[in-house]
Design an enzyme around this catalytic site. Structure first.
Site, PDB file in Angstrom:
ATOM      1  N   LYS A  63       0.314  -1.159  -0.019  1.00  0.00           N
ATOM      2  CA  LYS A  63       0.362  -0.125  -0.004  1.00  0.00           C
ATOM      3  C   LYS A  63       1.417   1.180   0.200  1.00  0.00           C
ATOM      4  O   LYS A  63       0.943   1.857  -1.010  1.00  0.00           O
ATOM      5  CB  LYS A  63      -1.150  -0.423   1.466  1.00  0.00           C
TER       6      LYS A  63
ATOM      7  N   LYS B 242      -6.128 -12.701  -5.919  1.00  0.00           N
ATOM      8  CA  LYS B 242      -6.214 -12.988  -4.877  1.00  0.00           C
ATOM      9  C   LYS B 242      -7.643 -11.755  -5.607  1.00  0.00           C
ATOM     10  O   LYS B 242      -6.995 -10.576  -6.140  1.00  0.00           O
ATOM     11  CB  LYS B 242      -6.560 -12.020  -3.990  1.00  0.00           C
TER      12      LYS B 242
ATOM     13  N   LYS C 140     -11.290  -6.245  -2.761  1.00  0.00           N
ATOM     14  CA  LYS C 140     -12.524  -5.162  -3.138  1.00  0.00           C
ATOM     15  C   LYS C 140     -12.164  -4.123  -3.575  1.00  0.00           C
ATOM     16  O   LYS C 140     -12.504  -3.443  -4.823  1.00  0.00           O
ATOM     17  CB  LYS C 140     -12.668  -4.310  -1.457  1.00  0.00           C
TER      18      LYS C 140
HETATM   19  P1  TYM Z   1     -10.713  -7.252   4.366  1.00  0.00           P
HETATM   20  O1  TYM Z   1     -11.776  -6.146   4.664  1.00  0.00           O
HETATM   21  O2  TYM Z   1      -9.651  -6.598   3.329  1.00  0.00           O
HETATM   22  O3  TYM Z   1     -11.156  -8.638   4.159  1.00  0.00           O
HETATM   23  C1  TYM Z   1     -12.633  -8.490   5.123  1.00  0.00           C
HETATM   24  C2  TYM Z   1     -12.726 -10.517   5.073  1.00  0.00           C
HETATM   25  O4  TYM Z   1     -12.000 -10.854   4.207  1.00  0.00           O
HETATM   26  C3  TYM Z   1     -11.606 -11.780   3.880  1.00  0.00           C
HETATM   27  N1  TYM Z   1     -11.312 -12.177   2.460  1.00  0.00           N
HETATM   28  C4  TYM Z   1     -10.906 -12.986   1.344  1.00  0.00           C
HETATM   29  N2  TYM Z   1     -11.507 -13.985   1.578  1.00  0.00           N
HETATM   30  C5  TYM Z   1     -11.051 -14.798   0.924  1.00  0.00           C
HETATM   31  N3  TYM Z   1     -10.768 -15.059  -0.806  1.00  0.00           N
HETATM   32  C6  TYM Z   1     -10.375 -13.074  -0.875  1.00  0.00           C
HETATM   33  N4  TYM Z   1      -9.978 -13.030  -1.534  1.00  0.00           N
HETATM   34  C7  TYM Z   1     -10.676 -12.746   0.078  1.00  0.00           C
HETATM   35  N5  TYM Z   1     -10.495 -11.221   0.033  1.00  0.00           N
HETATM   36  C8  TYM Z   1     -10.856 -10.834   1.135  1.00  0.00           C
HETATM   37  C9  TYM Z   1      -9.718 -11.140   4.282  1.00  0.00           C
HETATM   38  O5  TYM Z   1      -9.406 -11.969   4.686  1.00  0.00           O
HETATM   39  C10 TYM Z   1     -11.045 -10.449   5.732  1.00  0.00           C
HETATM   40  O6  TYM Z   1     -10.664 -11.603   6.666  1.00  0.00           O
HETATM   41  N6  TYM Z   1      -7.765  -5.691   8.098  1.00  0.00           N
HETATM   42  C11 TYM Z   1      -8.871  -6.677   8.074  1.00  0.00           C
HETATM   43  C12 TYM Z   1     -10.241  -5.880   8.487  1.00  0.00           C
HETATM   44  C13 TYM Z   1      -9.744  -5.945  10.242  1.00  0.00           C
HETATM   45  C14 TYM Z   1      -9.775  -7.105  10.850  1.00  0.00           C
HETATM   46  C15 TYM Z   1      -9.739  -7.133  12.558  1.00  0.00           C
HETATM   47  C16 TYM Z   1     -10.109  -8.525  10.789  1.00  0.00           C
HETATM   48  C17 TYM Z   1      -9.534  -4.903  11.052  1.00  0.00           C
HETATM   49  N7  TYM Z   1      -9.663  -5.450  12.344  1.00  0.00           N
HETATM   50  C18 TYM Z   1     -10.078  -7.490  13.388  1.00  0.00           C
HETATM   51  C19 TYM Z   1     -10.102  -9.349  11.808  1.00  0.00           C
HETATM   52  C20 TYM Z   1     -10.046  -8.728  12.894  1.00  0.00           C
HETATM   53  C21 TYM Z   1      -9.349  -5.969   6.278  1.00  0.00           C
HETATM   54  O7  TYM Z   1      -8.643  -5.444   6.023  1.00  0.00           O
HETATM   55  O8  TYM Z   1     -10.416  -6.991   6.310  1.00  0.00           O
END
Ligand code: TYM
Length: 345
Positions: free
Chosen positions: A130, A211, A214
């Site tokens: 990033k 991957k 979003k």
């Molecule tokens: P984020 O918003 O990128 O993604 C949310 C959740 O979706 C999962 N994910 C996927 N799983 C399978 N295949 C994919 N292509 C895929 N893309 C996304 C992510 O692994 C995630 O579980 N940093 C985190 C948000 C966060 C968080 C937390 C998570 C903030 N505080 C505390 C757990 C605990 C994030 O950016 O997820």
């Protein structure tokens, strides 16, 4: 559905003192089937066995402030919360809230940040990727993992169900917890990561080497299946998905694009890999894609219906979120009280 078994609460007594599950999704971009499979569907499974907290990580969204439009962030955060409920998170079993509504997270993030060597943060893959894309890098982007660690540790969570792209964030969370425990006395349990056996990383349909994400989905059609996509768009995206010149449907030997389609099929149907291979003997990729379209549309329909009903009831959603924040704050504020004692402030 491959409702991966979270560790079972074994005895009656353990059920009474349930373990805690926490997870979250950032309110950026478009929620897609990867988020559903890797995270949401996993959260929805076995809710009754745990104390669950599911937050919308809207403060993490601010780590790239150039991309933030305040009105849109406000709207998206509510939409993500509505998608939690629409995807099967039951507000009677789980606390659903916006991260920004529980200020104790940022309080703990400061204290944990003081315990976190900068080198650990600079080594994070997500930070490097990033930061490379930014002209100006805010310190919030570097400190992203300390806020995530605070999200988890403030509830003294035992399990964090996520896609496998979050595993490095969970590793650093455990390192930070251990460093705090070493400096101030053992207080935080070390949280365990829960990934699906199959489906922990769904790939882009247009490019199975990437991957499903979003941010790419917001810019590129054909990359992701959004949870709110119409059946026509779902069809177009899946039928346009990258495959190869072959035609045999086998998990072991499939090329990355076909493997991705098969994993989607496996998770959404709940069928075993051998049953799927048998089902598609003598049929080609066209058949796999057509049946996958059906499966995805059938999965998304009830989610979309529920989502729209929730968004129509503005007051209901507000009440759900403020109740969630109040419940979460009770736990979080107790942790802050303990931590203040431990660190001497
Ligand atoms: P984020 O918003 O990128 O993604 C949310 C959740 O979706 C999962 N994910 C996927 N799983 C399978 N295949 C994919 N292509 C895929 N893309 C996304 C992510 O692994 C995630 O579980 N940093 C985190 C948000 C966060 C968080 C937390 C998570 C903030 N505080 C505390 C757990 C605990 C994030 O950016 O997820």
């Amino acid at each position: 559905m491959d409702a991966i078994a979270l560790p079972q609460a074994a005895t009656e007594q353990q059920t009474q003192s349930k373990k805690t599950v926490l997870s979250g999704i950032q309110s950026t971009g478009i929620l897609h089937i990867g988020n559903y499979i890797g995270a949401l569907s996993l959260w929805a499974a076995n809710q009754s066995q745990y104390n669950n907290l599911f937050m919308v990580a809207n403060l993490h969204t601010l780590t790239v402030p150039e991309a933030v439009h305040p009105a849109e962030l406000r709207r998206k955060s509510r939409e993500v919360a509505a998608l939690y409920v629409a995807s099967g998170i039951d507000p009677n079993e789980s606390i659903i809230f916006l991260q920004s509504d529980v200020p104790a997270h940022t309080y703990l993030a400061w204290i944990l940040g003081c315990c976190t060597p900068v080198g650990w943060l600079e080594r994070m893959t997500q930070y490097k990727v990033k930061a490379a894309a930014q002209e100006t890098v805010g310190s919030g982007l570097l400190n992203y993992p300390t806020l995530q660690a605070a999200d988890i540790l403030i509830y003294r969570a035992n399990y964090v169900p996520v896609g496998d792209d979050q595993n490095q964030h969970l590793e650093i969370t455990r390192d930070i917890a251990q460093r705090f425990n070493h400096l101030f006395g053992t207080y935080f349990p070390l949280p365990e990561t829960l990934n699906r056996r199959s489906g922990a990383r769904i790939m882009g349909l247009d490019d199975p080497s990437q991957k499903m994400s979003k941010s790419i989905a917001a810019k590129k059609q054909g990359h992701a299946i959004a949870l709110l996509d119409s059946p026509d768009v779902v069809k177009k995206t899946i039928m346009g998905g990258v495959t190869d010149a072959g035609g045999e449907i086998r998990f072991e030997t499939a090329s990355p694009g076909v493997k991705n389609l098969l994993v989607l099929y496996e998770v959404l149907s709940g069928d075993s890999q051998s049953a799927i291979e048998e089902h598609f003997v003598g049929k080609g990729y066209g058949a796999l894609k057509r049946e996958l379209v059906e499966l995805v549309v059938t999965t998304l329909k009830p989610i979309q219906d529920k989502f729209h009903a929730l968004m129509d009831d503005e007051r209901g959603l507000d009440a759900l979120l403020s109740e969630g924040a109040a419940k979460a704050s009770l736990i979080a504020n107790q942790t802050i009280a303990d931590v203040r004692q431990l660190v001497g402030v």
